[in-house]
Design an enzyme around this catalytic site. Structure first.
Site, PDB file in Angstrom:
ATOM      1  N   ARG A  91       0.965  -1.471   0.143  1.00 35.72           N
ATOM      2  CA  ARG A  91      -0.022  -0.020  -0.041  1.00 35.72           C
ATOM      3  C   ARG A  91       0.956   1.207   0.123  1.00 35.72           C
ATOM      4  O   ARG A  91       0.549   2.179   0.374  1.00 35.72           O
ATOM      5  CB  ARG A  91      -0.862   0.018   1.252  1.00 35.72           C
ATOM      6  N   GLY A 124      -4.527  -1.675  -0.613  1.00 31.10           N
ATOM      7  CA  GLY A 124      -3.729  -0.571  -1.058  1.00 31.10           C
ATOM      8  C   GLY A 124      -3.827   0.801  -0.543  1.00 31.10           C
ATOM      9  O   GLY A 124      -3.148   1.756  -0.592  1.00 31.10           O
ATOM     10  N   ASP A 246      10.732  -7.160   8.516  1.00 31.08           N
ATOM     11  CA  ASP A 246      10.310  -6.245   7.465  1.00 31.08           C
ATOM     12  C   ASP A 246       9.980  -4.917   7.809  1.00 31.08           C
ATOM     13  O   ASP A 246       9.807  -3.925   7.262  1.00 31.08           O
ATOM     14  CB  ASP A 246       9.103  -6.775   6.722  1.00 31.08           C
ATOM     15  N   ASN A 247      10.017  -4.702   9.224  1.00 29.48           N
ATOM     16  CA  ASN A 247       9.818  -3.323   9.780  1.00 29.48           C
ATOM     17  C   ASN A 247      11.115  -2.847  10.473  1.00 29.48           C
ATOM     18  O   ASN A 247      10.857  -1.747  11.415  1.00 29.48           O
ATOM     19  CB  ASN A 247       8.557  -3.251  10.929  1.00 29.48           C
TER      20      ASN A 247
END
Ligand code: AMP
Ligand code: MG
Length: 475
Positions: A91, A124, A246-247
């Site tokens: 998104r 998204g 992923d963060n």
């Protein structure tokens, strides 16, 4: 007419395996909620141009500016310890890298910019809640001196987003040193794309760590940056909430403000995120989770580290050294909060004793530390005799300090914020914005962007019944 922005898109020039070309999806009726004029100016962008109709259309993704190379970045990651081979910007669209007048290179990304090849079943889009939350919290973090992505603008889309209810949509224009994550490296490692890994490592070294000579140097620099970052979170009672790989930004910035929260009452096991059922990302676990994440990063770098057994040994040593690095940073942070300018052996025990007292009855983290300088800290602690005994030991320690009381007060005033974005205020600002009134958001932003100045409303802890104990990802 499209704006022309000073882009130089080095990431989008990497081999195509890292991302997909993806333009943002235009929105129905973009309307500016907030524009960060100071940040815009520091990037060499003209605030009045950004606030114009073309500027707002650009910040919402309705017009692609000249010089942009819009892409969605690919990444993988471990989410709550479980491997997910393909995530990516589902998104968000990266417009490009703005080169500021001072030479800094900053990503300009639109979050909530529409579907991408990585959207999976998602729409998204973002609703106004997470956009406002990230705007408030990331700008407060910056003001408190914590490395973080920044909020350049929030734009209402004039569209409805379907979550548990129909909610107003919004786009966050986000600025970051880069959006390369541990999960970006993992994505290439999992595919055994060694050329890709090398290109990505070279990119990150050139961009963030020019002193690193090789993959070991890169690993060490990222470990060091994470140790500093997590220590600064701890000093503010901040809980990220989703420290998935992923963060984790390899640039060492706080990124992805989902169910994050600042504690009101202190307890080391505090968890807010409604999806964190086992307390994996509880306040006090953040340093050990960072080690876990860094071990994943080290693993992904192994193909660039030469002979495997020797590489594993050296990389393991570096990762294991996180604890000592973190401890040094943590002591630095908390010494400053106690007004200590020098390091002494006894300091760690002194800090821990205070935290233990605070944890007993969940004393307000921000109020206790802020109150140390003006003698009100004890008012927040029920076991007053124990606090007073602690304060005597603290006074003895202060007597050994070379700095005078004026310098000490100024040190403590800069290390102990008066105002943080407290959850009950953030939630109230979101609720008002959903109902069409962004004035509370504006007022709260003004107060939290000036965190070392007392504020009669936003500086106060929640009253009984006002306390927020759970936060939601709320994408
Ligand atoms: P997060 O938990 O916010 O870090 O997001 C995890 C992944 O889910 C990322 O790949 C996001 O891009 C993706 N994602 C989250 N919300 C949406 C959405 N509304 N539409 C598409 N993808 C999403
Ligand atoms: Mg994320």
């Amino acid at each position: 007419m499209p704006l022309t922005l000073p882009f130089d898109n080095t990431y989008a020039r990497l081999p195509g395996r890292f991302f997909s070309h993806q333009a943002p999806t235009p929105v129905a009726a973009p309307e500016l909620i907030a524009l960060n004029e100071a940040l815009a100016t520091s990037l060499g962008l003209d605030p009045s141009t950004l606030a114009s109709a073309d500027g707002v259309a650009t910040l919402s993704g309705s017009i692609v500016p000249e010089g942009a190379t819009p892409i969605a970045q690919a990444y993988a990651g471990h989410q709550f310890g479980g491997w997910v081979p393909q995530l990516g910007d589902g998104r968000a669209v990266l417009l490009g890298e703005v080169v500021a007048p001072d030479g800094r290179r900053m990503d300009l990304q639109l979050k909530g910019a529409g579907r991408t090849p990585y959207s999976r079943s998602g729409d998204g889009r973002a609703w106004i809640g997470p956009v406002i939350r990230e705007y408030l919290v990331s700008e407060a973090m910056h003001a408190m001196g914590v490395p973080t992505t920044r909020a350049l603008a929030a734009v209402a889309t004039g569209e409805t987003v379907l979550r548990e209810a129909a909610l107003p949509g919004a786009v966050l224009a986000r600025v970051a040193a880069s959006h390369v994550r541990v999960g970006t490296f993992q994505y290439l490692y999992a595919r055994q794309d060694i050329d890709g890994l090398r290109a990505l490592a070279d990119h990150v070294i050139a961009r963030h760590y020019p002193d690193a000579d090789d993959a070991f140097g890169l690993l060490e620099a990222v470990i060091d940056a994470q140790a500093r970052l997590i220590a600064s979170w701890m000093g503010l009672g901040f809980i990220h909430g989703v420290m998935n790989t992923d963060n984790v930004s390899v640039a060492g910035e706080t990124i992805d403000y989902g169910p994050c929260a600042f504690m009101d009452g202190y307890h080391p096991e505090t968890v807010f995120s409604s999806i964190d059922r086992f307390g994996r990302y509880a306040y006090a676990r953040q340093p050990e989770i960072a080690v876990w994440n860094l071990a994943q990063f080290a693993t992904a770098l192994l193909p660039l580290m030469g002979e495997r057994d020797a590489a594993i040994e050296r990389a393991t040593d570096l990762v294991n050294d996180f604890g000592a690095r973190f401890q040094r940073c943590w002591l630095d942070v908390f010494r400053g909060k106690l007004g200590l300018s020098e390091a002494k052996e006894e300091d760690e025990a002194l800090i821990q004793e205070l935290l233990t007292l605070m944890a007993q009855d969940r004393a307000d983290f921000t109020k206790v530390f802020r109150g140390l300088a003006d003698g009100t800290a004890g008012d927040w602690i029920t076991d007053r005799p124990s606090f007073d005994a602690w304060a005597v030991r603290w006074a003895d320690r202060l007597a050994k300090e070379p700095i005078d009381p004026v310098a000490r007060r100024s040190l403590m005033a800069r290390r102990n914020p008066a105002v943080i974005p407290r959850n009950h205020h953030v939630e109230a600002a979101i609720a008002a914005a959903v109902a069409g009134d962004t004035s509370l958001f504006r007022d709260l932003h003004r107060a939290t962007a000036d965190p070392f100045t007392d504020h009669p409303v936003f500086g106060t802890p929640p009253a009984a019944g006002e306390e927020v104990t759970a936060t939601f990802c709320g994408t």
